[in-house]
Design a protein around this motif. Structure first.
Motif, PDB file in Angstrom:
ATOM      1  N   GLN A  39       0.943  -1.167  -0.050  1.00 28.42           N
ATOM      2  CA  GLN A  39      -0.169   0.152  -0.034  1.00 28.42           C
ATOM      3  C   GLN A  39       0.714   1.319  -0.082  1.00 28.42           C
ATOM      4  O   GLN A  39       1.928   1.355   0.720  1.00 28.42           O
ATOM      5  CB  GLN A  39      -0.956   0.042   1.053  1.00 28.42           C
ATOM      6  N   PRO A  43      -2.128   5.449   5.326  1.00 27.31           N
ATOM      7  CA  PRO A  43      -2.595   6.385   6.315  1.00 27.31           C
ATOM      8  C   PRO A  43      -1.796   6.297   7.703  1.00 27.31           C
ATOM      9  O   PRO A  43      -1.321   5.263   7.981  1.00 27.31           O
ATOM     10  CB  PRO A  43      -4.133   5.823   6.645  1.00 27.31           C
ATOM     11  N   TYR A  46      -1.180   2.971  10.513  1.00 28.02           N
ATOM     12  CA  TYR A  46      -1.359   1.820   9.664  1.00 28.02           C
ATOM     13  C   TYR A  46      -0.205   1.173   9.337  1.00 28.02           C
ATOM     14  O   TYR A  46       1.075   1.841   9.434  1.00 28.02           O
ATOM     15  CB  TYR A  46      -2.279   2.011   8.277  1.00 28.02           C
ATOM     16  N   THR A 114      -7.411   8.274   8.218  1.00 23.89           N
ATOM     17  CA  THR A 114      -8.875   8.295   7.497  1.00 23.89           C
ATOM     18  C   THR A 114      -9.864   7.714   8.460  1.00 23.89           C
ATOM     19  O   THR A 114      -9.518   6.428   9.141  1.00 23.89           O
ATOM     20  CB  THR A 114      -8.533   7.622   5.997  1.00 23.89           C
ATOM     21  N   LEU A 115     -11.068   8.043   8.406  1.00 25.69           N
ATOM     22  CA  LEU A 115     -12.188   7.488   8.880  1.00 25.69           C
ATOM     23  C   LEU A 115     -12.516   6.155   8.321  1.00 25.69           C
ATOM     24  O   LEU A 115     -12.843   6.133   7.089  1.00 25.69           O
ATOM     25  CB  LEU A 115     -13.322   8.431   9.011  1.00 25.69           C
ATOM     26  N   GLN A 116     -12.565   4.970   8.987  1.00 24.98           N
ATOM     27  CA  GLN A 116     -12.712   3.729   8.575  1.00 24.98           C
ATOM     28  C   GLN A 116     -14.435   3.554   8.789  1.00 24.98           C
ATOM     29  O   GLN A 116     -14.803   2.636   7.842  1.00 24.98           O
ATOM     30  CB  GLN A 116     -11.666   2.560   8.972  1.00 24.98           C
ATOM     31  N   SER A 117     -14.893   3.536   9.956  1.00 27.04           N
ATOM     32  CA  SER A 117     -16.182   3.391  10.056  1.00 27.04           C
ATOM     33  C   SER A 117     -16.672   3.940  11.535  1.00 27.04           C
ATOM     34  O   SER A 117     -15.843   4.708  12.100  1.00 27.04           O
ATOM     35  CB  SER A 117     -16.165   1.818  10.342  1.00 27.04           C
TER      36      SER A 117
END
Length: 135
Positions: A39, A43, A46, A114-117
């Protein structure tokens, strides 16, 4: 009787032939080390797995073990032996892999988190029509 005369020349000839075949120029040599990431960008907070691919003088290539190093541990760290990158803060960082004296690099970009959920609690609420429920 003639064989005794030519035997030393024959032995010397065989020795020279074997010596010529045992030349280091015929050995496969590592010519390039290419680094890839699972990746990129990554982010902050991570991980990304890096892979080192070795390219050899005989036109073969293999994924190999390497020694890893981050050029800025304030942005990302990397496991010395397995190439697993853990991101720390946003920015650009160079990660280096070394094997058999050959070095390969990759530039990683670490982005803001970043917002994941979003999880709501309670998951199911029975609310009479016209009323509101605070989450």
């Amino acid at each position: 009787m003639l064989y005794k005369l030519f035997l030393p020349f024959f032995v010397i000839s065989i020795c020279l032939t074997i010596s010529a075949c045992d030349n280091d120029d015929n050995e496969r040599k590592l010519t390039e080390l290419q680094v890839t990431a699972t990746q990129n960008p990554v982010p902050s907070g991570y991980q990304s797995q890096l892979t080192a691919t070795a390219f050899y003088s005989d036109n073969t290539s293999y994924n190999i073990d390497a020694t890893w190093e981050s050029m800025d541990v304030n942005i990302a760290t990397v496991d010395l032996h397995n190439g697993l990158v853990s991101t720390v803060s946003p920015g650009d960082v160079t990660i280096q892999a070394t094997a058999s004296g050959v070095t390969g690099i990759i530039g990683l970009t670490v982005t803001g988190a970043t917002l994941q959920s979003i999880q709501l609690s309670p998951e199911i609420a029975e609310t009479p029509l016209g009323l509101e429920v605070q989450y």
